[in-house]
Design a protein around this motif. Structure first.
Motif, PDB file in Angstrom:
ATOM      1  N   MET A   1       0.817  -1.216   0.000  1.00 52.46           N
ATOM      2  CA  MET A   1       0.000   0.000   0.000  1.00 52.46           C
ATOM      3  C   MET A   1       0.847   1.261   0.000  1.00 52.46           C
ATOM      4  SD  MET A   1      -3.248   0.408  -0.142  1.00 52.46           S
ATOM      5  CE  MET A   1      -3.681   1.994  -0.822  1.00 52.46           C
TER       6      MET A   1
ATOM      7  N   ALA B   1      -3.594   4.228  -4.098  1.00 54.66           N
ATOM      8  CA  ALA B   1      -5.025   3.990  -3.892  1.00 54.66           C
ATOM      9  C   ALA B   1      -5.805   4.370  -5.146  1.00 54.66           C
ATOM     10  CB  ALA B   1      -5.520   4.794  -2.693  1.00 54.66           C
ATOM     11  N   ARG B   2      -5.435   5.505  -5.723  1.00 51.01           N
ATOM     12  CA  ARG B   2      -6.170   5.924  -6.917  1.00 51.01           C
ATOM     13  C   ARG B   2      -5.842   5.042  -8.118  1.00 51.01           C
ATOM     14  NH1 ARG B   2      -4.858  10.985  -4.735  1.00 51.01           N
ATOM     15  NH2 ARG B   2      -3.307  11.434  -6.334  1.00 51.01           N
TER      16      ARG B   2
ATOM     17  N   GLN C   1     -16.351   0.781   3.180  1.00 53.02           N
ATOM     18  CA  GLN C   1     -15.511   1.645   2.340  1.00 53.02           C
ATOM     19  C   GLN C   1     -15.066   0.916   1.081  1.00 53.02           C
ATOM     20  OE1 GLN C   1     -12.247   3.397   4.626  1.00 53.02           O
ATOM     21  NE2 GLN C   1     -13.548   3.375   6.430  1.00 53.02           N
TER      22      GLN C   1
ATOM     23  N   ILE D   1     -15.815   2.213  -2.654  1.00 52.76           N
ATOM     24  CA  ILE D   1     -14.706   2.637  -3.514  1.00 52.76           C
ATOM     25  C   ILE D   1     -14.519   1.697  -4.708  1.00 52.76           C
ATOM     26  CG2 ILE D   1     -12.178   2.879  -3.538  1.00 52.76           C
ATOM     27  CD1 ILE D   1     -12.431   4.037  -0.687  1.00 52.76           C
TER      28      ILE D   1
ATOM     29  N   PHE E   1      -6.519  -1.059  -2.458  1.00 53.84           N
ATOM     30  CA  PHE E   1      -7.273  -0.769  -1.237  1.00 53.84           C
ATOM     31  C   PHE E   1      -6.745  -1.681  -0.147  1.00 53.84           C
ATOM     32  CE2 PHE E   1     -10.595  -1.451   1.851  1.00 53.84           C
ATOM     33  CZ  PHE E   1     -11.223  -0.217   1.975  1.00 53.84           C
ATOM     34  N   LEU E   2      -6.576  -1.113   1.044  1.00 50.60           N
ATOM     35  CA  LEU E   2      -6.141  -1.926   2.173  1.00 50.60           C
ATOM     36  C   LEU E   2      -7.115  -1.770   3.324  1.00 50.60           C
ATOM     37  CD1 LEU E   2      -4.189  -3.599   3.905  1.00 50.60           C
ATOM     38  CD2 LEU E   2      -2.833  -1.533   4.266  1.00 50.60           C
ATOM     39  N   ALA E   3      -7.787  -2.871   3.661  1.00 47.28           N
ATOM     40  CA  ALA E   3      -8.599  -2.875   4.876  1.00 47.28           C
ATOM     41  C   ALA E   3      -7.642  -3.197   6.009  1.00 47.28           C
ATOM     42  CB  ALA E   3      -9.701  -3.923   4.778  1.00 47.28           C
ATOM     43  N   MET E   4      -7.459  -2.230   6.889  1.00 51.34           N
ATOM     44  CA  MET E   4      -6.366  -2.359   7.851  1.00 51.34           C
ATOM     45  C   MET E   4      -6.738  -3.196   9.060  1.00 51.34           C
ATOM     46  SD  MET E   4      -4.527   1.294   7.607  1.00 51.34           S
ATOM     47  CE  MET E   4      -4.599   2.200   6.050  1.00 51.34           C
TER      48      MET E   4
END
Ligand code: ATP
Ligand code: MG
Lengths: 267, 435
Positions: free
Chosen positions: A59, A87-88, A167, A171, A92-95
């Motif tokens: 990330m 990210a764009r 999220q 996204i 995506f990182l779900a933390m």
């Protein structure tokens, strides 16, 4: 189709336990991994082995220093890009431990995140946004008031995890890394979260799921399972590998593979 | 000596200026007396705010000057179409409107020179006599001597004004001229009023601004006072707001200190009457190389008085922001309450900030408390926001909005909140340009 490649990735962190001169400590010692959209990969491994480090390094968390190797998205290196650009670009990182931010409402944050991907003269209309939000809230069995609350502030462990998935669904990235999205979830929540991830499944979406429990993989069936130990992927296979691990434990697997690594809970 | 020099050189001009406005003798005499005295009086002291070198007392010769309304073209005076509004550019009244119904009830809202001529007794009674005295210090004396614009608002007994009274005071810095502006608000017994003022600058000449607002709340009156200060980068400002409350009177201050140049913003509220109450809410943003020193002082004098201060500020670039919060409960003010919270958020490593709480308690039977902090934006929060694709500037803006939002949500009037929010955004956009 998109491709996320991790090539011979070495990552170090600054070890702050040593007083005086901070020392670089190598955590990842040559990780190789390729994920295409349309695929879901699971990574399992003992505590402290570097799974979160891998996700943060992909990330672009500045606390993790890539000392060797590369991370590529569709053949282009991401290493020089800051986290927001990655990210764009589609990550995506779900933390594992999402930050809490008072003063910013969840809904305001999600709208900013969506609009960050759109040109300034084509921001998402409020009605469209609300529709999408309502749809995803319903799918994740979340109540409306959670979006008006401050971002993760005072959220329970389970609420935070659901909020990460919310999220994710808002996204709709190309690749999602889910770091222990199942830890701390009750069985109903686990099903709900899995439903969310499965809803995204398709040719335009790939995921790397980090988990300790085979149980999650009953709900989200992976295409590949990787075992990580001591900063490396030591074994890869299909969903059966997770079951084998569940039966044997890491010690058994390590001995099977004849590896010389120390596991944290061994004395 | 400089003192006599100022007096000798400027005396004829001050007299002429006073004469040109047909001022009564008391005001002319006050000007001349303060002209003589100001160089000898001490500058007011504000903890940790050092401004001695600022050009706040280098007077330009007062002259009567017209400013052309066209200079306002670039400004958005969003509420200039309100029912009750006063727009001034420099010394010139561009627009003055008061709902005839209010006028019929005896409400007065006009520029200060008209007020002096048409309501001499009222103005004389309160002008720098009650909330702040002309000879209090060098800056107040300077103010009295060189006064060149302002407004007077009077709300008679038992009159409750529903629509806000709007004002725009625009400093004309297309020429060299001090901006010495006085606002006098008198709310008579049992009255209620919402007054909103906006300061801005056109032109980029380096000028000083010396602004004093006096708010006098008679028994059981309620004044909602909001202000947005946006003086320009080349303006050195002293902006002082002084309140004095009688029994059960209340003032709600809501202020955005969004100046672009060096500025001192000084609030002082004296809770004289039993049960009087002041709420002070301040948001501030500093940018560039500026210093804003914000000194908020509430003195509990009457019994059972309440003074609450809440101020949050954000510091960008190389700027500095100092919040002093002074809660002073004097002996005899039993049952009083003094609370304050001052918080500063720094966004750059070159920023300097201070939140300085001072509680002076001379009475036992009271409640008092303070909270203060100076912090930086949390890296893990920034990372989290940016990990969702939000760029650094936007992420900072979200964090700042959240931080200042803690004060904004405490402001009851929606219009004021919206206006402050818009001003904050403008200031942040400017402040992030150099990054
Ligand atoms: N920011 C950091 N600073 C210092 N050490 C770190 C940092 N992040 C990770 N480490 C160390 O790196 C090692 C790997 O940590 P990591 O969080 O990647 O493990 P993990 O496999 O995710 O473990 P878990 O299953 O417990 O979540 C650990 O020894 C940890 O203490
Ligand atoms: Mg981890």
């Amino acid at each position: 189709m998109s491709k996320l490649e991790v090539k011979n990735l070495h990552v170090a962190v600054m070890d702050e336990e040593d007083k005086g001169q901070p020392q670089q400590k190598e955590i990842l010692k040559g990780v190789n991994l390729t994920i295409n959209t349309g695929e879901i990969h699971a990574v399992m491994g003992p505590n402290g082995t570097g799974k979160s480090t891998l996700s943060q390094a992909i990330m672009g968390n500045p606390a993790y220093k890539v000392t060797e190797g590369d991370v590529l998205l569709d053949g282009k290196s991401l290493l020089k890009l800051p986290v927001d650009e990655r990210a764009r670009a589609g990550l995506f990182l779900a933390m594992q431990y999402p930050a809490e931010i008072a003063g910013i409402t969840n809904v305001e944050f999600m709208r900013a995140a969506i609009n960050a991907r759109r040109p300034e003269n084509d921001q998402i209309p409020v009605m469209d946004f609300m529709k999408l939000l309502d749809k995803n809230l319903a799918l994740l069995d979340m109540s409306d008031d959670i979006v008006e609350r401050y971002l993760n502030e005072g959220f329970s462990g389970g609420e935070k995890k659901r909020n990460e998935i919310l999220q994710l669904m808002m996204i709709q990235p190309k690749f999602a890394i889910l770091d222990e999205i199942d830890s701390g979830l009750d069985i109903d929540a686990l099903k709900v979260v899995s439903k969310g991830v499965n809803a995204l499944r398709g040719p335009e979406f790939g995921s790397l799921i980090i988990t300790h429990y085979q149980r999650l993989l009953n709900y989200i069936i992976p295409d590949a399972v990787h075992i990580m130990m001591d900063g490396q992927i030591v074994e890869s296979g299909g969903p059966d590998l997770a079951k084998k691990l569940e039966a044997e434990g890491y010690t058994g697997l390590r001995n099977d593979l004849g590896l010389d690594v120390k596991l944290t809970d061994e004395i | 000596m400089e003192t006599t020099k100022a007096e000798i050189e400027l005396k004829p001009a001050v007299s002429a200026f006073s004469a040109a406005h047909d001022e009564p003798a008391w005001l002319r005499d006050l000007r001349l007396k303060m002209l003589e005295q100001y160089p000898k009086l001490a500058l007011p002291k504000f903890d940790k705010i050092s401004y001695k070198k600022w050009p706040l007392t280098a007077a330009t010769k007062p002259v009567v000057q017209e400013s052309a309304a066209s200079a306002l073209a670039d400004l958005s005076l969003d509420r200039a179409n309100a029912k009750n509004v006063l727009v001034m550019l420099g010394q010139t009244v561009i627009k003055a409107k008061l709902d005839p119904e209010l006028a019929a009830k005896g409400v007065i809202f006009t520029d200060i020179f008209t007020a002096v001529r048409e309501h001499p007794e009222l103005v004389k009674r309160y002008f720098m006599t009650t909330a702040v005295k002309a000879d209090a210090n060098r800056l107040t004396a300077f103010h009295a001597a060189f006064l060149n614009g302002g407004a007077f608002l009077y709300v008679p007994k038992n009159v409750v004004i529903k629509d806000a009274i709007q004002s725009y005071y625009i400093q004309d810095s297309t020429r060299d001229q001090d901006f010495v502006h006085h606002v006098l608000v008198v709310a008579d017994e049992n009255s209620e009023v919402t007054y909103s003022e906006n300061y801005a600058t056109v032109g980029d000449k380096p000028n000083l601004a010396n602004v004093i607002a006096e708010v006098i709340g008679k028994a059981n009156s309620h004044i909602h006072f909001s202000a947005v200060d946006q003086l320009a980068q080349n303006t050195t400002g002293y902006v002082s707001r002084q309140g004095r409350l009688a029994e059960d009177a209340r003032v709600d201050w809501a202020v955005g200190a969004m100046n672009d140049g060096h500025a001192i913003v000084d609030f002082n509220t004296d809770l004289i009457g039993r049960g009087s109450h002041a709420e002070v809410k301040v948001v501030a943003v500093t940018t560039g190389e500026q210093l804003q020193g914000i000194n908020t002082h509430v003195t509990n004098i009457g019994k059972h008085t309440i003074g609450h201060i809440l101020q949050h500020g954000v510091i960008l670039e190389n700027s500095a922001l100092i919040f002093n919060g002074v809660g002073h409960i004097v002996k005899g003010a039993q049952g009083s309450d003094a609370q304050q919270e001052s918080r500063v958020l720094m966004l750059s490593t070159h920023a300097r900030g201070d939140a300085n709480p001072i509680l002076l308690i001379d009475e036992n039977d009271v409640t008092a408390g303070h909270a203060a902090s100076v912090g930086r934006v949390d890296e893990s929060q920034m990372y989290y926001l940016m990990s969702r694709g939000i760029d650094k500037k936007m992420a900072e803006r979200l964090v700042i909005r959240g931080f200042l939002g803690n004060v904004l949500t405490e402001i009851p009037a929606k219009e004021v909140r919206q206006q402050l929010t818009a001003t904050i955004e403008r200031k942040l956009e400017n402040g992030q340009k150099s990054e």
